[in-house]
Design an enzyme around this catalytic site. Sequence first.
Site, PDB file in Angstrom:
ATOM      1  N   GLU A  58      21.893 -33.538 -18.767  1.00 58.74           N
ATOM      2  CA  GLU A  58      20.615 -32.835 -18.606  1.00 58.74           C
ATOM      3  C   GLU A  58      20.068 -32.503 -19.981  1.00 58.74           C
ATOM      4  O   GLU A  58      20.773 -31.930 -20.819  1.00 58.74           O
ATOM      5  CB  GLU A  58      20.809 -31.553 -17.795  1.00 58.74           C
ATOM      6  CG  GLU A  58      21.109 -31.840 -16.331  1.00 58.74           C
ATOM      7  CD  GLU A  58      21.628 -30.640 -15.576  1.00 58.74           C
ATOM      8  OE1 GLU A  58      21.148 -30.368 -14.473  1.00 58.74           O
ATOM      9  OE2 GLU A  58      22.539 -29.968 -16.096  1.00 58.74           O
TER      10      GLU A  58
ATOM     11  N   ASP B 278      26.534 -35.133 -14.537  1.00 57.27           N
ATOM     12  CA  ASP B 278      25.208 -34.920 -15.132  1.00 57.27           C
ATOM     13  C   ASP B 278      25.113 -35.027 -16.641  1.00 57.27           C
ATOM     14  O   ASP B 278      25.955 -34.467 -17.356  1.00 57.27           O
ATOM     15  CB  ASP B 278      24.739 -33.467 -14.868  1.00 57.27           C
ATOM     16  CG  ASP B 278      24.735 -33.107 -13.421  1.00 57.27           C
ATOM     17  OD1 ASP B 278      24.057 -33.761 -12.659  1.00 57.27           O
ATOM     18  OD2 ASP B 278      25.452 -32.137 -13.051  1.00 57.27           O
TER      19      ASP B 278
ATOM     20  N   GLU C 222      28.791 -34.965  -8.154  1.00 53.34           N
ATOM     21  CA  GLU C 222      27.722 -35.143  -9.140  1.00 53.34           C
ATOM     22  C   GLU C 222      28.299 -35.205 -10.550  1.00 53.34           C
ATOM     23  O   GLU C 222      29.272 -34.521 -10.840  1.00 53.34           O
ATOM     24  CB  GLU C 222      26.791 -33.922  -9.009  1.00 53.34           C
ATOM     25  CG  GLU C 222      25.483 -34.017  -9.727  1.00 53.34           C
ATOM     26  CD  GLU C 222      24.596 -32.787  -9.458  1.00 53.34           C
ATOM     27  OE1 GLU C 222      24.434 -32.383  -8.283  1.00 53.34           O
ATOM     28  OE2 GLU C 222      24.096 -32.230 -10.448  1.00 53.34           O
TER      29      GLU C 222
ATOM     30  N   ASN D  80      27.807 -31.894 -17.207  1.00 48.80           N
ATOM     31  CA  ASN D  80      28.386 -31.087 -16.142  1.00 48.80           C
ATOM     32  C   ASN D  80      28.922 -32.036 -15.068  1.00 48.80           C
ATOM     33  O   ASN D  80      28.560 -33.224 -15.049  1.00 48.80           O
ATOM     34  CB  ASN D  80      27.306 -30.185 -15.541  1.00 48.80           C
ATOM     35  CG  ASN D  80      27.863 -28.941 -14.865  1.00 48.80           C
ATOM     36  OD1 ASN D  80      29.067 -28.816 -14.675  1.00 48.80           O
ATOM     37  ND2 ASN D  80      26.970 -28.042 -14.494  1.00 48.80           N
TER      38      ASN D  80
END
Length: 298
Positions: free
Chosen positions: A114, A112, A110, A129
Amino acid sequence: MEFLLTFFFVCILAFNSSSAFPIPGKVPFLSFKESFSTIFGDQNLHLLDSNGKSVQISLTKSSGSGFKSRNLYTNAFFSASIKLPANYAAGVVVAFYTSNADVFKTNHDEIDFEFLGNVEGKEWLVQTNFFGNESMQRGREERYKLWFDPTHDFHSYSILWNRNWIIFYVDDVPIRHVRRVDAMGGDFPTKPMSLYATIWDGSDWATDGGKHKINYGFAPFKADFTKFVIHGNGCSADQIQHCQNNAYVPNFVRKFNGLKPNEFSKMKEFRKKHTIYSYCEDKRRYSTALPECTRSRK
Ligand SMILES: *[C@@H]1O[C@H](CO)[C@@H](O)[C@H](O)[C@H]1NC(C)=O
């Protein structure tokens, strides 16, 4: 006539493509319908224009919403222009990220962005992240302020990801770079991922660590997305094996080997002014810094 036609086509081209920093030249924007599908909250997802290049997802008391790219990509450049919910939006999380959790359920990767809500009058914070091979025990969060109000206008948020680098960009500013080091092992994402965007209730943790919860009196909370770019070669989930073994990666992404000096200075300046938190500097959480960190850089 011919001139007029040419003019017409040039206009269409200009409207549907543009430069997407840091990709050289013009790139086409993806059609939402062709390239993405809804993953939840169908009733809260709306196309914003007749040619289907822009979309709005919203959060109401009954549901959030989200979508993902139909294909998965092994190393690529991902980008969208995003406008965040205006006014009071504490507890609202807008996430723009790549993941393969649907396909690799126990060892997912993943990357990210956010957006962590806000209390009216205070700025939205942005978090970045990444995870590889289900490295959820080792969070690699960073949080920043922005130099503009992300609820006023569209701004582009981009991720460049190849075998050795992850770069996060906001507009034309690289805000974070991660260089893979061998000691990271599987923590660095390697497997094909889809691009996702979601909006949801993150009251428990998003704004000031959960101090400010959602107030549905201000709903619906709306996030607008446009200018989707995925510079890479995708394949569908049922071809994933083939995809992984024969990944074609565009030159620009494959050859990327670190920021140029002027980009690096831009990043440094941003980070000095706007970084609020970096896991690399968090000695209470990581008494020994994770392998890609070089501490005392400040
Ligand atoms: C991925 O994680 C599993 C379980 O923790 C571990 O056994 C494996 O070695 C890891 N793979 C890589 C490439 O690090």
